[in-house]
Enzyme design. Structure first.
Site, PDB file in Angstrom:
ATOM      1  N   HIS A  22      -4.302   1.695  -1.516  1.00  0.00           N
ATOM      2  CA  HIS A  22      -5.208   2.781  -1.175  1.00  0.00           C
ATOM      3  C   HIS A  22      -4.405   3.805  -0.394  1.00  0.00           C
ATOM      4  O   HIS A  22      -3.842   3.499   0.649  1.00  0.00           O
ATOM      5  CB  HIS A  22      -6.386   2.275  -0.344  1.00  0.00           C
ATOM      6  CG  HIS A  22      -7.391   3.344  -0.076  1.00  0.00           C
ATOM      7  ND1 HIS A  22      -8.142   3.385   1.060  1.00  0.00           N
ATOM      8  CD2 HIS A  22      -7.778   4.419  -0.806  1.00  0.00           C
ATOM      9  CE1 HIS A  22      -8.952   4.428   1.030  1.00  0.00           C
ATOM     10  NE2 HIS A  22      -8.736   5.077  -0.098  1.00  0.00           N
ATOM     11  N   LYS A  71      -2.116   1.823   7.603  1.00  0.00           N
ATOM     12  CA  LYS A  71      -3.505   1.650   8.026  1.00  0.00           C
ATOM     13  C   LYS A  71      -3.734   0.262   8.609  1.00  0.00           C
ATOM     14  O   LYS A  71      -4.699   0.057   9.337  1.00  0.00           O
ATOM     15  CB  LYS A  71      -4.451   1.846   6.845  1.00  0.00           C
ATOM     16  CG  LYS A  71      -4.485   3.245   6.291  1.00  0.00           C
ATOM     17  CD  LYS A  71      -5.490   3.280   5.146  1.00  0.00           C
ATOM     18  CE  LYS A  71      -5.435   4.552   4.372  1.00  0.00           C
ATOM     19  NZ  LYS A  71      -6.407   4.544   3.262  1.00  0.00           N
ATOM     20  N   GLN A  88       6.553   1.296   0.748  1.00  0.00           N
ATOM     21  CA  GLN A  88       7.380   2.474   1.045  1.00  0.00           C
ATOM     22  C   GLN A  88       8.114   2.934  -0.214  1.00  0.00           C
ATOM     23  O   GLN A  88       8.142   4.124  -0.521  1.00  0.00           O
ATOM     24  CB  GLN A  88       8.395   2.187   2.151  1.00  0.00           C
ATOM     25  CG  GLN A  88       9.307   3.362   2.395  1.00  0.00           C
ATOM     26  CD  GLN A  88      10.330   3.167   3.500  1.00  0.00           C
ATOM     27  OE1 GLN A  88      10.858   4.146   3.975  1.00  0.00           O
ATOM     28  NE2 GLN A  88      10.617   1.966   3.928  1.00  0.00           N
TER      29      GLN A  88
END
Length: 181
Positions: A22, A71, A88
């Protein structure tokens, strides 16, 4: 016309289960509010949520410079490898995939991206997490550049209720809680 005069916002969710990605992005110009937010986020990490510059390889930051903001706090070796490694790398290639097609090459040096990335702490497949993040990053940039979804599209979807991978209310509850206009 200048590309991304202030800020563009995009979102994408790709995949299923614990390896889904997400991604929320804010894309904007250097010298504007996105640069202020980018520098502030980099300079003021909070416990478990340490933003970092996204790299294609060590010492090769992606262009436009992209700040990876986790997050979820990285917990355990696999989740750490998924966050700092697979996600990443997926973000870096997803942004790079957008260069030329979505982000004009001659504008890349003038832009910055902030990417808020969800990596599930229960992630169990680094390759799937990477592939999902690459697709989510590209799609989030595409949504930002296109300005989608449009308000009419949001209203059309809202007529059938709301749902996300973590919760879908029943039709009776949606009807019962509807706001009278």
């Amino acid at each position: 016309m200048t590309f991304a005069p202030t800020a563009l916002i995009g979102e994408s969710f790709v995949g299923d289960g614990v390896n889904a990605a997400h991604t929320n992005i804010v894309l904007g110009r250097r010298g504007g509010p996105v640069e202020t937010a980018w520098a502030t986020a980099l300079a003021t990490p909070s416990a478990g949520h340490v933003p970092f510059v996204t790299v294609l390889k060590p010492s090769v930051p992606v262009q436009p410079p992209t700040l990876f903001v986790p997050k979820a706090a990285a917990v355990g070796e696999l989740h750490e490898r998924a966050t700092w490694g697979a996600a990443q790398a997926g973000l870096a290639l997803g942004v790079t995939d957008a260069l030329g097609d979505l982000i004009p090459l001659d504008e890349a040096a003038n832009l910055l991206i902030i990417a808020a990335i969800w990596v599930n702490p229960a992630v169990d497949d680094l390759d799937e997490a990477f592939a999902n993040q690459r697709a989510a990053a590209f799609r989030a940039v595409a949504a930002a550049v296109a300005g989608t979804p449009k308000v009419d599209d949001v209203l059309a979807v809202a007529r059938s209720g709301a749902a996300n991978p973590f919760y879908t209310p029943g039709e009776a509850l949606v009807a019962k809680t509807a706001v009278t206009r």
